[in-house]
Motif scaffolding. Structure first.
Motif, PDB file in Angstrom:
ATOM      1  N   PHE A  59      68.530  72.910  80.628  1.00  0.00           N
ATOM      2  CA  PHE A  59      67.674  72.747  79.334  1.00  0.00           C
ATOM      3  C   PHE A  59      67.810  73.640  78.534  1.00  0.00           C
ATOM      4  O   PHE A  59      67.671  74.725  78.861  1.00  0.00           O
ATOM      5  CB  PHE A  59      66.401  72.013  79.766  1.00  0.00           C
ATOM      6  CG  PHE A  59      66.370  70.966  80.654  1.00  0.00           C
ATOM      7  CD1 PHE A  59      66.295  69.665  79.919  1.00  0.00           C
ATOM      8  CD2 PHE A  59      66.190  70.986  82.065  1.00  0.00           C
ATOM      9  CE1 PHE A  59      66.341  68.463  80.960  1.00  0.00           C
ATOM     10  CE2 PHE A  59      66.342  69.873  82.927  1.00  0.00           C
ATOM     11  CZ  PHE A  59      66.259  68.585  82.180  1.00  0.00           C
ATOM     12  N   CYS A  60      67.763  73.376  77.006  1.00  0.00           N
ATOM     13  CA  CYS A  60      67.663  74.391  76.212  1.00  0.00           C
ATOM     14  C   CYS A  60      66.223  74.706  75.968  1.00  0.00           C
ATOM     15  O   CYS A  60      65.243  74.009  76.336  1.00  0.00           O
ATOM     16  CB  CYS A  60      67.944  74.171  74.746  1.00  0.00           C
ATOM     17  SG  CYS A  60      67.182  72.646  73.941  1.00  0.00           S
ATOM     18  N   LYS A  61      65.879  75.865  75.510  1.00  0.00           N
ATOM     19  CA  LYS A  61      64.358  76.280  75.303  1.00  0.00           C
ATOM     20  C   LYS A  61      63.519  75.274  74.757  1.00  0.00           C
ATOM     21  O   LYS A  61      62.465  75.132  75.160  1.00  0.00           O
ATOM     22  CB  LYS A  61      64.243  77.879  74.609  1.00  0.00           C
ATOM     23  CG  LYS A  61      64.662  78.787  75.462  1.00  0.00           C
ATOM     24  CD  LYS A  61      64.389  80.063  74.781  1.00  0.00           C
ATOM     25  CE  LYS A  61      65.016  81.334  75.697  1.00  0.00           C
ATOM     26  NZ  LYS A  61      64.885  82.597  74.837  1.00  0.00           N
ATOM     27  N   PRO A  62      63.809  74.766  73.467  1.00  0.00           N
ATOM     28  CA  PRO A  62      63.029  73.785  72.962  1.00  0.00           C
ATOM     29  C   PRO A  62      62.712  72.405  73.815  1.00  0.00           C
ATOM     30  O   PRO A  62      61.452  72.133  73.867  1.00  0.00           O
ATOM     31  CB  PRO A  62      63.744  73.407  71.671  1.00  0.00           C
ATOM     32  CG  PRO A  62      64.610  74.731  71.319  1.00  0.00           C
ATOM     33  CD  PRO A  62      64.943  74.940  72.726  1.00  0.00           C
ATOM     34  N   HIS A  63      63.700  72.159  74.538  1.00  0.00           N
ATOM     35  CA  HIS A  63      63.712  71.008  75.270  1.00  0.00           C
ATOM     36  C   HIS A  63      62.709  71.356  76.552  1.00  0.00           C
ATOM     37  O   HIS A  63      61.926  70.266  77.096  1.00  0.00           O
ATOM     38  CB  HIS A  63      64.892  70.200  75.563  1.00  0.00           C
ATOM     39  CG  HIS A  63      65.365  69.467  74.390  1.00  0.00           C
ATOM     40  ND1 HIS A  63      66.587  69.412  73.710  1.00  0.00           N
ATOM     41  CD2 HIS A  63      64.466  68.582  73.375  1.00  0.00           C
ATOM     42  CE1 HIS A  63      66.726  68.664  72.873  1.00  0.00           C
ATOM     43  NE2 HIS A  63      65.250  68.341  72.518  1.00  0.00           N
ATOM     44  N   MET A  64      62.998  72.499  77.151  1.00  0.00           N
ATOM     45  CA  MET A  64      62.402  72.774  78.267  1.00  0.00           C
ATOM     46  C   MET A  64      60.749  73.198  77.809  1.00  0.00           C
ATOM     47  O   MET A  64      59.788  72.530  78.595  1.00  0.00           O
ATOM     48  CB  MET A  64      62.930  74.191  78.859  1.00  0.00           C
ATOM     49  CG  MET A  64      61.829  74.796  80.154  1.00  0.00           C
ATOM     50  SD  MET A  64      62.246  73.387  81.495  1.00  0.00           S
ATOM     51  CE  MET A  64      63.377  73.766  82.327  1.00  0.00           C
ATOM     52  N   SER A 123      73.922  74.929  77.730  1.00  0.00           N
ATOM     53  CA  SER A 123      74.041  73.609  77.899  1.00  0.00           C
ATOM     54  C   SER A 123      72.675  72.970  78.057  1.00  0.00           C
ATOM     55  O   SER A 123      71.715  73.733  78.487  1.00  0.00           O
ATOM     56  CB  SER A 123      74.859  73.023  78.940  1.00  0.00           C
ATOM     57  OG  SER A 123      74.592  73.506  80.005  1.00  0.00           O
ATOM     58  N   CYS A 124      72.453  71.643  77.698  1.00  0.00           N
ATOM     59  CA  CYS A 124      71.173  71.186  77.919  1.00  0.00           C
ATOM     60  C   CYS A 124      71.288  69.501  78.042  1.00  0.00           C
ATOM     61  O   CYS A 124      71.990  68.945  77.252  1.00  0.00           O
ATOM     62  CB  CYS A 124      70.327  71.414  76.572  1.00  0.00           C
ATOM     63  SG  CYS A 124      68.809  70.321  76.652  1.00  0.00           S
ATOM     64  N   PHE A 125      70.750  68.964  79.094  1.00  0.00           N
ATOM     65  CA  PHE A 125      70.969  67.751  79.481  1.00  0.00           C
ATOM     66  C   PHE A 125      70.340  66.785  78.175  1.00  0.00           C
ATOM     67  O   PHE A 125      70.879  65.695  77.774  1.00  0.00           O
ATOM     68  CB  PHE A 125      70.283  67.319  80.646  1.00  0.00           C
ATOM     69  CG  PHE A 125      70.039  65.979  81.063  1.00  0.00           C
ATOM     70  CD1 PHE A 125      71.259  65.069  81.379  1.00  0.00           C
ATOM     71  CD2 PHE A 125      68.854  65.167  80.952  1.00  0.00           C
ATOM     72  CE1 PHE A 125      71.186  63.782  81.771  1.00  0.00           C
ATOM     73  CE2 PHE A 125      68.608  63.875  81.147  1.00  0.00           C
ATOM     74  CZ  PHE A 125      69.879  63.063  81.717  1.00  0.00           C
ATOM     75  N   ILE A 126      69.073  67.054  77.770  1.00  0.00           N
ATOM     76  CA  ILE A 126      68.581  66.254  76.717  1.00  0.00           C
ATOM     77  C   ILE A 126      69.292  66.309  75.436  1.00  0.00           C
ATOM     78  O   ILE A 126      69.587  65.348  74.907  1.00  0.00           O
ATOM     79  CB  ILE A 126      66.833  66.744  76.589  1.00  0.00           C
ATOM     80  CG1 ILE A 126      66.386  66.349  77.956  1.00  0.00           C
ATOM     81  CG2 ILE A 126      66.567  66.022  75.381  1.00  0.00           C
ATOM     82  CD1 ILE A 126      64.940  66.605  77.655  1.00  0.00           C
ATOM     83  N   CYS A 127      69.740  67.686  74.847  1.00  0.00           N
ATOM     84  CA  CYS A 127      70.528  67.732  73.703  1.00  0.00           C
ATOM     85  C   CYS A 127      71.785  66.898  73.825  1.00  0.00           C
ATOM     86  O   CYS A 127      72.273  66.089  72.954  1.00  0.00           O
ATOM     87  CB  CYS A 127      71.043  69.202  73.418  1.00  0.00           C
ATOM     88  SG  CYS A 127      69.625  70.127  72.676  1.00  0.00           S
ATOM     89  N   ARG A 128      72.632  66.714  75.063  1.00  0.00           N
ATOM     90  CA  ARG A 128      73.739  65.982  75.314  1.00  0.00           C
ATOM     91  C   ARG A 128      73.547  64.504  75.231  1.00  0.00           C
ATOM     92  O   ARG A 128      74.252  63.693  74.764  1.00  0.00           O
ATOM     93  CB  ARG A 128      74.145  66.347  76.724  1.00  0.00           C
ATOM     94  CG  ARG A 128      75.381  67.584  76.716  1.00  0.00           C
ATOM     95  CD  ARG A 128      75.820  67.381  78.104  1.00  0.00           C
ATOM     96  NE  ARG A 128      76.226  68.709  78.416  1.00  0.00           N
ATOM     97  CZ  ARG A 128      76.563  68.904  79.786  1.00  0.00           C
ATOM     98  NH1 ARG A 128      76.645  68.339  80.931  1.00  0.00           N
ATOM     99  NH2 ARG A 128      76.968  70.229  80.027  1.00  0.00           N
TER     100      ARG A 128
HETATM  101 ZN    ZN Z   1      68.073  70.728  74.265  1.00  0.00          ZN
END
Ligand code: ZN
Ligand code: ZN
Length: 241
Positions: A59-64, A123-128
């Motif tokens: 996960f990216c920082k904002p989403h984590m 990479s980020c699961f949520i961004c994807r």
């Molecule tokens: Zn993200």
């Protein structure tokens, strides 16, 4: 994706165009983000294929940070546990083949270990997941634009778009429309964009005026929330009010 499959996405697209916001695509993105956060920590997360995707992408920082702010700590711990297991195993294996001193790789050449660390770091699961849906939503806008006169009216009456999504709208129009239809659409989207951007510009200017004693007794007009609305327009940030 061919036209026809977009039908399932017409509801979220319609909802976003009916919501009062400075950019319907920002509204779609926010909803997708909320759904993706709930999905990640929800029961579907226990499915192996979903787990494999989050293990690999992270996960990216904002989403984590958003995941951290949720109440479900067990869901987060399960996700962290398997993500750590996968990345630790991969990195351990890559470390064996990566020492730069071994002469296998030139000084400035990226080793597979560095490439792996970069890949996971970016990479980020949520961004994807958001991006996957958003791409379909943009296509759906053109499917509805062509087939649904009510949607066409809603589109014409929206409050324009943020900069990022205006750009993407034009790029998608290039793929989805041609000739006179493309020309008309770009003209209309351009007018919508500028007219509404100028409205927000005026609101920000009025907001500034209200700090001047000469305007102290004047009404606020539409300027009270000028800053969050301008931030949506400029940076695609649409927080819940
Ligand atoms: Zn993200
Ligand atoms: Zn937007």
């Amino acid at each position: 994706m061919e036209f026809g499959k977009e039908k399932i996405y017409t509801i979220p697209v319609n909802d976003a165009f009916q919501e009062d916001s400075e950019c319907p695509f920002c509204a779609m993105e926010r909803k997708l983000e909320e759904d993706a956060i709930a999905f990640t920590l929800g029961p579907s997360y226990m499915e192996d294929d979903v787990r494999a995707m989050t293990d690999e992408a992270g996960f990216c920082k904002p989403h984590m940070r958003m995941l951290l702010a949720q109440e479900n700590k067990l869901g987060l711990a399960l996700m962290l546990s398997t993500h750590l297991k996968k990345t630790n195993k991969d990195i351990k294996a890559l470390q064996k083949h990566s020492p730069k001193a071994s002469g296998l790789f030139k000084k400035n050449e990226e080793s597979p270990l560095e490439a792996y660390l970069d890949k996971v770091g970016n990479s980020c699961f949520i961004c994807r997941r958001i991006e996957g849906f958003l791409e379909k939503f943009f296509d759906t806008v053109f499917y509805m634009w062509k087939s649904d006169p009510v949607f066409r009216d809603n589109f014409k009456n929206c409050k324009g778009f943020c900069m990022e999504h205006y750009s993407r709208l034009l790029k998608t129009a290039d793929k989805r429309l041609r000739g006179k239809e493309l020309e008309e659409f770009c003209q209309l989207a351009g007018e919508l964009y500028i007219r509404n951007m100028e409205r927000v510009e005026e609101d920000v200017n009025w907001f500034i005026n209200k700090f001047d004693y000469r305007y102290k007794d004047e009404p606020w007009k539409n300027a009270k929330d000028a800053i969050p609305r301008a931030v949506t327009k400029v940076n695609s940030i649409l927080d819940k009010q």
